[in-house]
Design a protein around this motif. Structure first.
Motif, PDB file in Angstrom:
ATOM      1  N   THR A 189       0.834  -1.195   0.000  1.00  0.00           N
ATOM      2  CA  THR A 189       0.000   0.000   0.000  1.00  0.00           C
ATOM      3  C   THR A 189       0.872   1.250   0.000  1.00  0.00           C
ATOM      4  OG1 THR A 189      -0.098  -0.075   2.416  1.00  0.00           O
ATOM      5  CG2 THR A 189      -1.887  -1.135   1.211  1.00  0.00           C
ATOM      6  N   GLY A 190       0.304   2.347  -0.454  1.00  0.00           N
ATOM      7  CA  GLY A 190       1.033   3.611  -0.495  1.00  0.00           C
ATOM      8  C   GLY A 190       1.625   3.929  -1.845  1.00  0.00           C
ATOM      9  N   ALA A 191       1.216   3.208  -2.912  1.00  0.00           N
ATOM     10  CA  ALA A 191       1.747   3.466  -4.250  1.00  0.00           C
ATOM     11  C   ALA A 191       1.347   4.874  -4.712  1.00  0.00           C
ATOM     12  CB  ALA A 191       1.230   2.403  -5.223  1.00  0.00           C
ATOM     13  N   PRO A 192       2.152   5.500  -5.602  1.00  0.00           N
ATOM     14  CA  PRO A 192       3.385   4.956  -6.196  1.00  0.00           C
ATOM     15  C   PRO A 192       4.547   5.003  -5.213  1.00  0.00           C
ATOM     16  CG  PRO A 192       3.008   7.170  -6.985  1.00  0.00           C
ATOM     17  CD  PRO A 192       1.805   6.816  -6.158  1.00  0.00           C
ATOM     18  N   HIS A 193       5.555   4.146  -5.483  1.00  0.00           N
ATOM     19  CA  HIS A 193       6.700   4.010  -4.590  1.00  0.00           C
ATOM     20  C   HIS A 193       7.940   4.607  -5.236  1.00  0.00           C
ATOM     21  CE1 HIS A 193       4.342   1.295  -2.073  1.00  0.00           C
ATOM     22  NE2 HIS A 193       3.977   0.674  -3.181  1.00  0.00           N
ATOM     23  N   ARG A 194       8.702   5.351  -4.462  1.00  0.00           N
ATOM     24  CA  ARG A 194       9.958   5.917  -4.949  1.00  0.00           C
ATOM     25  C   ARG A 194      11.031   4.835  -5.013  1.00  0.00           C
ATOM     26  NH1 ARG A 194      11.515  10.626  -1.096  1.00  0.00           N
ATOM     27  NH2 ARG A 194      11.135   8.917   0.389  1.00  0.00           N
ATOM     28  N   LEU A 195      12.011   5.072  -5.874  1.00  0.00           N
ATOM     29  CA  LEU A 195      13.092   4.111  -6.050  1.00  0.00           C
ATOM     30  C   LEU A 195      13.811   3.851  -4.730  1.00  0.00           C
ATOM     31  CD1 LEU A 195      14.955   2.404  -7.862  1.00  0.00           C
ATOM     32  CD2 LEU A 195      16.262   4.491  -8.327  1.00  0.00           C
ATOM     33  N   ALA A 196      14.066   4.912  -3.964  1.00  0.00           N
ATOM     34  CA  ALA A 196      14.767   4.745  -2.692  1.00  0.00           C
ATOM     35  C   ALA A 196      13.965   3.893  -1.726  1.00  0.00           C
ATOM     36  CB  ALA A 196      15.057   6.113  -2.073  1.00  0.00           C
ATOM     37  N   ASP A 197      12.637   4.067  -1.721  1.00  0.00           N
ATOM     38  CA  ASP A 197      11.786   3.273  -0.825  1.00  0.00           C
ATOM     39  C   ASP A 197      11.785   1.809  -1.239  1.00  0.00           C
ATOM     40  OD1 ASP A 197      11.117   5.557   0.590  1.00  0.00           O
ATOM     41  OD2 ASP A 197       9.374   5.976  -0.675  1.00  0.00           O
ATOM     42  N   LEU A 198      11.739   1.548  -2.545  1.00  0.00           N
ATOM     43  CA  LEU A 198      11.761   0.170  -3.026  1.00  0.00           C
ATOM     44  C   LEU A 198      13.096  -0.498  -2.690  1.00  0.00           C
ATOM     45  CD1 LEU A 198      10.072   0.683  -6.516  1.00  0.00           C
ATOM     46  CD2 LEU A 198       9.073  -0.457  -4.527  1.00  0.00           C
ATOM     47  N   ALA A 199      14.184   0.243  -2.828  1.00  0.00           N
ATOM     48  CA  ALA A 199      15.494  -0.315  -2.492  1.00  0.00           C
ATOM     49  C   ALA A 199      15.576  -0.632  -1.008  1.00  0.00           C
ATOM     50  CB  ALA A 199      16.591   0.665  -2.894  1.00  0.00           C
ATOM     51  N   ALA A 222       5.255  -3.331 -14.219  1.00  0.00           N
ATOM     52  CA  ALA A 222       5.457  -2.109 -13.447  1.00  0.00           C
ATOM     53  C   ALA A 222       5.120  -0.936 -14.352  1.00  0.00           C
ATOM     54  CB  ALA A 222       6.890  -2.011 -12.926  1.00  0.00           C
ATOM     55  N   GLU A 223       4.922   0.230 -13.733  1.00  0.00           N
ATOM     56  CA  GLU A 223       4.510   1.401 -14.505  1.00  0.00           C
ATOM     57  C   GLU A 223       5.124   2.650 -13.876  1.00  0.00           C
ATOM     58  OE1 GLU A 223       0.316   2.186 -16.369  1.00  0.00           O
ATOM     59  OE2 GLU A 223       0.295   2.865 -14.284  1.00  0.00           O
ATOM     60  N   PRO A 224       5.854   3.442 -14.674  1.00  0.00           N
ATOM     61  CA  PRO A 224       6.419   4.679 -14.128  1.00  0.00           C
ATOM     62  C   PRO A 224       5.305   5.639 -13.708  1.00  0.00           C
ATOM     63  CG  PRO A 224       7.460   4.088 -16.210  1.00  0.00           C
ATOM     64  CD  PRO A 224       6.247   3.212 -16.066  1.00  0.00           C
ATOM     65  N   ALA A 225       5.564   6.385 -12.649  1.00  0.00           N
ATOM     66  CA  ALA A 225       4.612   7.376 -12.163  1.00  0.00           C
ATOM     67  C   ALA A 225       5.352   8.705 -11.996  1.00  0.00           C
ATOM     68  CB  ALA A 225       3.985   6.924 -10.850  1.00  0.00           C
ATOM     69  N   GLU A 226       4.724   9.648 -11.305  1.00  0.00           N
ATOM     70  CA  GLU A 226       5.299  10.973 -11.182  1.00  0.00           C
ATOM     71  C   GLU A 226       6.577  10.975 -10.347  1.00  0.00           C
ATOM     72  OE1 GLU A 226       2.137  10.379  -8.023  1.00  0.00           O
ATOM     73  OE2 GLU A 226       2.321  10.052 -10.186  1.00  0.00           O
ATOM     74  N   GLN A 227       7.476  11.904 -10.685  1.00  0.00           N
ATOM     75  CA  GLN A 227       8.703  12.161  -9.940  1.00  0.00           C
ATOM     76  C   GLN A 227       9.574  10.905  -9.757  1.00  0.00           C
ATOM     77  OE1 GLN A 227       7.399  14.054  -6.314  1.00  0.00           O
ATOM     78  NE2 GLN A 227       6.998  15.999  -7.336  1.00  0.00           N
ATOM     79  N   GLY A 228       9.648  10.092 -10.798  1.00  0.00           N
ATOM     80  CA  GLY A 228      10.535   8.939 -10.778  1.00  0.00           C
ATOM     81  C   GLY A 228      10.073   7.775  -9.940  1.00  0.00           C
ATOM     82  N   SER A 229       8.833   7.776  -9.499  1.00  0.00           N
ATOM     83  CA  SER A 229       8.297   6.664  -8.709  1.00  0.00           C
ATOM     84  C   SER A 229       7.643   5.642  -9.626  1.00  0.00           C
ATOM     85  CB  SER A 229       7.303   7.177  -7.665  1.00  0.00           C
ATOM     86  OG  SER A 229       6.242   7.886  -8.290  1.00  0.00           O
ATOM     87  N   TYR A 230       7.253   4.497  -9.029  1.00  0.00           N
ATOM     88  CA  TYR A 230       6.664   3.406  -9.798  1.00  0.00           C
ATOM     89  C   TYR A 230       5.463   2.825  -9.050  1.00  0.00           C
ATOM     90  CZ  TYR A 230      10.707   3.203 -12.955  1.00  0.00           C
ATOM     91  OH  TYR A 230      11.655   3.499 -13.887  1.00  0.00           O
ATOM     92  N   ARG A 231       4.578   2.234  -9.838  1.00  0.00           N
ATOM     93  CA  ARG A 231       3.437   1.503  -9.280  1.00  0.00           C
ATOM     94  C   ARG A 231       3.285   0.187 -10.040  1.00  0.00           C
ATOM     95  NH1 ARG A 231       0.652   5.770 -11.945  1.00  0.00           N
ATOM     96  NH2 ARG A 231       0.117   6.659  -9.932  1.00  0.00           N
ATOM     97  N   ALA A 232       2.426  -0.696  -9.518  1.00  0.00           N
ATOM     98  CA  ALA A 232       2.157  -1.955 -10.215  1.00  0.00           C
ATOM     99  C   ALA A 232       1.566  -1.666 -11.589  1.00  0.00           C
ATOM    100  CB  ALA A 232       1.198  -2.812  -9.397  1.00  0.00           C
TER     101      ALA A 232
END
Length: 290
Positions: free
Chosen positions: A40-50, A73-83
């Protein structure tokens, strides 16, 4: 009779340290990223996923690009990603074919209408419960409970209901070394047996009543009442749960709603036993399906 002699290989076998688990491969890492994307909380930033996966940022970024190219996966705003849509489509198809969930939906709707509480269907993922279907009351109650929400198996009424329905040895394995909230009450090592006795007593009471109910100090803002759904072999495949604020789902309400949830779970179990076909197994800690 000659004296027994240990060969070099026997001595090495007996003294050698246990082999380290194999390093995660590309598929393991991709599955970790997919799992993190589904939180939960998508979209997720790269740093959070790492941070969530424990993988290096370049590795996560490379996997995300590959997953995005395949639609998982799908790119979202500000370099984040969602399912991505392909992952969502796969999940939707699997859930649509889940017999227990299909049978549980009408029961959840009725439970929500009759109680005014959150009604959900949750399944076990090793030591975790995952809520697959959540019906919120009109008032909302201010609780953050949605499809995909996770909680430790030992954290409340839904976990109690499932654990009490498992074979004793399996329940014992899951309880051993888990992050049970009861463990927070033990500040000294010699208190651990008392905590274990408290959990065992709660499981025995759950088995006797046919439904699990949180003790008042488990969730500070909410409490859960649940009963196990069983397959044709009598093994639990999930739980029907009611969740509400602590002051709305108190002991008096539990005595009223407990038999209601137990009867609903029994009806779903009977319907499931009457159906033919297979279901997806629970994923264990070693990755094997059961």
């Amino acid at each position: 009779m000659g004296k027994q002699v240990n060969s070099r290989s026997q001595m090495q076998d007996s003294t050698a340290p246990a082999a380290a688990p194999p390093a995660p491969g590309p598929v393991d890492k991709a599955m970790e990223v997919l799992s993190a994307l589904s939180e939960t909380g998508a979209p997720h930033r790269l740093a959070d996923l790492a941070r969530h996966t424990g993988l290096a940022k370049p590795t996560v970024h490379r996997l995300l690009r590959t997953l995005a190219a395949q639609g998982f996966a799908e790119p979202a705003e500000q370099g984040s990603y969602r399912a991505g849509p392909r992952l969502l489509g796969l999940a939707a198809r699997v859930l649509a074919d889940d017999a227990a969930l299909d049978l549980a939906r009408p029961a959840l709707s009725e439970l929500r209408t009759r109680t005014g509480l959150f009604a959900s269907y949750a399944v076990r993922d090793d030591r975790t419960l995952v809520h697959l279907e959540v019906l919120a009351p009109a008032q909302g109650l201010g609780l953050d409970l949605r499809p995909g929400s996770r909680e430790p198996l030992t954290a409340g009424g839904a976990g109690l209901a499932l654990l009490a329905a498992l074979p004793p040895d399996e329940a014992e394995r899951l309880l051993a070394g888990t992050d049970s909230p009861h463990a927070d009450e033990a500040t000294h090592a010699d208190e651990t047996p008392h905590v274990h006795e408290a959990v065992s007593a709660a499981l025995a009471e759950t088995a006797r009543r046919g439904y699990g109910f949180d003790s008042a100090d488990i969730w500070r803002d909410r409490r859960t009442l649940a009963a196990a759904v069983r397959d044709s072999a009598g093994l639990p495949v999930g739980t029907l749960a009611l969740t509400g604020l602590a002051f709305t789902l108190d002991e008096t309400a539990a005595e009223l709603y407990g038999p209601m949830v137990r009867a609903a779970a029994g009806a779903v179990s009977a319907g499931l036993a009457a159906r033919t076909g297979t279901r997806l197994g629970v994923v264990g800690s070693g990755g094997e399906a059961r």
